[in-house]
Scaffold this motif. Structure first.
Motif, mmCIF file in Angstrom:
data_model
loop_
_atom_site.group_PDB
_atom_site.id
_atom_site.type_symbol
_atom_site.label_atom_id
_atom_site.label_comp_id
_atom_site.label_asym_id
_atom_site.label_seq_id
_atom_site.Cartn_x
_atom_site.Cartn_y
_atom_site.Cartn_z
ATOM 1 N N THR A 42 -23.153 8.485 -26.884
ATOM 2 C CA THR A 42 -21.862 8.249 -27.510
ATOM 3 C C THR A 42 -20.850 9.193 -26.884
ATOM 4 O O THR A 42 -21.081 10.401 -26.802
ATOM 5 N N ILE A 43 -19.747 8.615 -26.446
ATOM 6 C CA ILE A 43 -18.655 9.355 -25.820
ATOM 7 C C ILE A 43 -17.495 9.390 -26.803
ATOM 8 O O ILE A 43 -17.107 8.349 -27.331
ATOM 9 N N GLU A 44 -16.929 10.565 -27.034
ATOM 10 C CA GLU A 44 -15.728 10.683 -27.858
ATOM 11 C C GLU A 44 -14.620 11.239 -26.979
ATOM 12 O O GLU A 44 -14.800 12.253 -26.303
ATOM 13 N N THR A 45 -13.476 10.541 -26.964
ATOM 14 C CA THR A 45 -12.377 10.928 -26.091
ATOM 15 C C THR A 45 -11.028 10.710 -26.767
ATOM 16 O O THR A 45 -10.905 9.863 -27.654
ATOM 17 N N THR A 46 -10.052 11.480 -26.344
ATOM 18 C CA THR A 46 -8.680 11.313 -26.811
ATOM 19 C C THR A 46 -7.806 10.668 -25.744
ATOM 20 O O THR A 46 -6.637 10.394 -25.988
ATOM 21 N N ASP A 47 -8.346 10.424 -24.576
ATOM 22 C CA ASP A 47 -7.596 9.828 -23.468
ATOM 23 C C ASP A 47 -7.281 8.366 -23.779
ATOM 24 O O ASP A 47 -8.197 7.550 -23.931
ATOM 25 N N PRO A 48 -5.986 7.988 -23.881
ATOM 26 C CA PRO A 48 -5.652 6.604 -24.212
ATOM 27 C C PRO A 48 -6.111 5.599 -23.158
ATOM 28 O O PRO A 48 -6.333 4.427 -23.472
ATOM 29 N N LEU A 49 -6.283 6.031 -21.919
ATOM 30 C CA LEU A 49 -6.733 5.118 -20.866
ATOM 31 C C LEU A 49 -8.238 4.853 -20.916
ATOM 32 O O LEU A 49 -8.734 3.969 -20.224
ATOM 33 N N ALA A 50 -8.943 5.584 -21.740
ATOM 34 C CA ALA A 50 -10.391 5.391 -21.842
ATOM 35 C C ALA A 50 -10.749 3.983 -22.311
ATOM 36 O O ALA A 50 -11.812 3.481 -21.957
ATOM 37 N N VAL A 51 -9.879 3.348 -23.083
ATOM 38 C CA VAL A 51 -10.180 1.982 -23.551
ATOM 39 C C VAL A 51 -10.242 0.997 -22.389
ATOM 40 O O VAL A 51 -10.846 -0.061 -22.509
ATOM 41 N N ILE A 52 -9.656 1.352 -21.272
ATOM 42 C CA ILE A 52 -9.747 0.546 -20.048
ATOM 43 C C ILE A 52 -10.843 1.105 -19.146
ATOM 44 O O ILE A 52 -11.666 0.368 -18.619
ATOM 45 N N ASP A 53 -10.833 2.418 -18.981
ATOM 46 C CA ASP A 53 -11.718 3.064 -18.000
ATOM 47 C C ASP A 53 -13.197 3.015 -18.362
ATOM 48 O O ASP A 53 -14.038 2.763 -17.490
ATOM 49 N N ILE A 54 -13.543 3.266 -19.613
ATOM 50 C CA ILE A 54 -14.970 3.302 -19.996
ATOM 51 C C ILE A 54 -15.608 1.915 -19.881
ATOM 52 O O ILE A 54 -16.683 1.790 -19.271
ATOM 53 N N PRO A 55 -14.986 0.843 -20.416
ATOM 54 C CA PRO A 55 -15.588 -0.485 -20.208
ATOM 55 C C PRO A 55 -15.702 -0.848 -18.725
ATOM 56 O O PRO A 55 -16.704 -1.441 -18.302
ATOM 57 N N HIS A 56 -14.704 -0.486 -17.933
ATOM 58 C CA HIS A 56 -14.748 -0.771 -16.494
ATOM 59 C C HIS A 56 -15.897 0.000 -15.832
ATOM 60 O O HIS A 56 -16.641 -0.562 -15.018
ATOM 61 N N PHE A 57 -16.063 1.270 -16.189
ATOM 62 C CA PHE A 57 -17.173 2.077 -15.680
ATOM 63 C C PHE A 57 -18.513 1.416 -16.006
ATOM 64 O O PHE A 57 -19.384 1.299 -15.145
ATOM 65 N N CYS A 58 -18.674 0.989 -17.264
ATOM 66 C CA CYS A 58 -19.936 0.344 -17.674
ATOM 67 C C CYS A 58 -20.189 -0.906 -16.848
ATOM 68 O O CYS A 58 -21.309 -1.132 -16.369
ATOM 69 N N ASN A 59 -19.164 -1.724 -16.683
ATOM 70 C CA ASN A 59 -19.294 -2.960 -15.922
ATOM 71 C C ASN A 59 -19.652 -2.684 -14.465
ATOM 72 O O ASN A 59 -20.542 -3.325 -13.906
ATOM 73 N N GLU A 60 -18.987 -1.718 -13.870
ATOM 74 C CA GLU A 60 -19.227 -1.401 -12.457
ATOM 75 C C GLU A 60 -20.609 -0.797 -12.221
ATOM 76 O O GLU A 60 -21.237 -1.078 -11.210
ATOM 77 N N ASP A 61 -21.076 0.040 -13.131
ATOM 78 C CA ASP A 61 -22.352 0.730 -12.944
ATOM 79 C C ASP A 61 -23.536 0.005 -13.573
ATOM 80 O O ASP A 61 -24.666 0.467 -13.453
ATOM 81 N N GLY A 62 -23.283 -1.091 -14.294
ATOM 82 C CA GLY A 62 -24.367 -1.888 -14.859
ATOM 83 C C GLY A 62 -24.861 -1.433 -16.215
ATOM 84 O O GLY A 62 -25.896 -1.885 -16.691
ATOM 85 N N HIS A 63 -24.134 -0.531 -16.870
ATOM 86 C CA HIS A 63 -24.498 -0.081 -18.213
ATOM 87 C C HIS A 63 -23.934 -1.059 -19.245
ATOM 88 O O HIS A 63 -23.044 -1.862 -18.939
#
Length: 83
Positions: A42-63
């Motif tokens: 579980t990742i907890e973040t205050t970065d507003p761009l995380a709602v774009i970046d984390i799903p993109h990271f998961c998609n790119e890395d296969g998680h």
């Protein structure tokens, strides 16, 4: 007894609050290397761009992004490491 909570629970909670893009993704990627395949984090973040970046990271890395939740202070993401 029936299960009442269908949300995944992670054994690891990674506090990335206060970090700005791209640090949440970079630190998550590095931390994921230490986890066993199929493990939840579980990742907890205050970065507003995380709602774009984390799903993109998961998609790119296969998680798998198992859960995404808006909090009063930011966001919480639960990720299942690829097998």
């Amino acid at each position: 007894m029936p299960e009442t909570d269908s949300l995944p629970t992670a054994g690891v909670i990674y506090d990335l609050k206060g970090l700005k893009c791209p640090l949440p993704v970079l630190k998550t990627r590095k931390r994921m290397l230490t986890l066993a395949p199929g493990a939840l984090i579980t990742i907890e973040t205050t970065d507003p761009l995380a709602v774009i970046d984390i799903p993109h990271f998961c998609n790119e890395d296969g998680h798998t992004l198992a859960q995404s939740e808006a909090l009063a202070t930011g966001h919480r993401f639960t990720i299942r490491k690829k097998a």
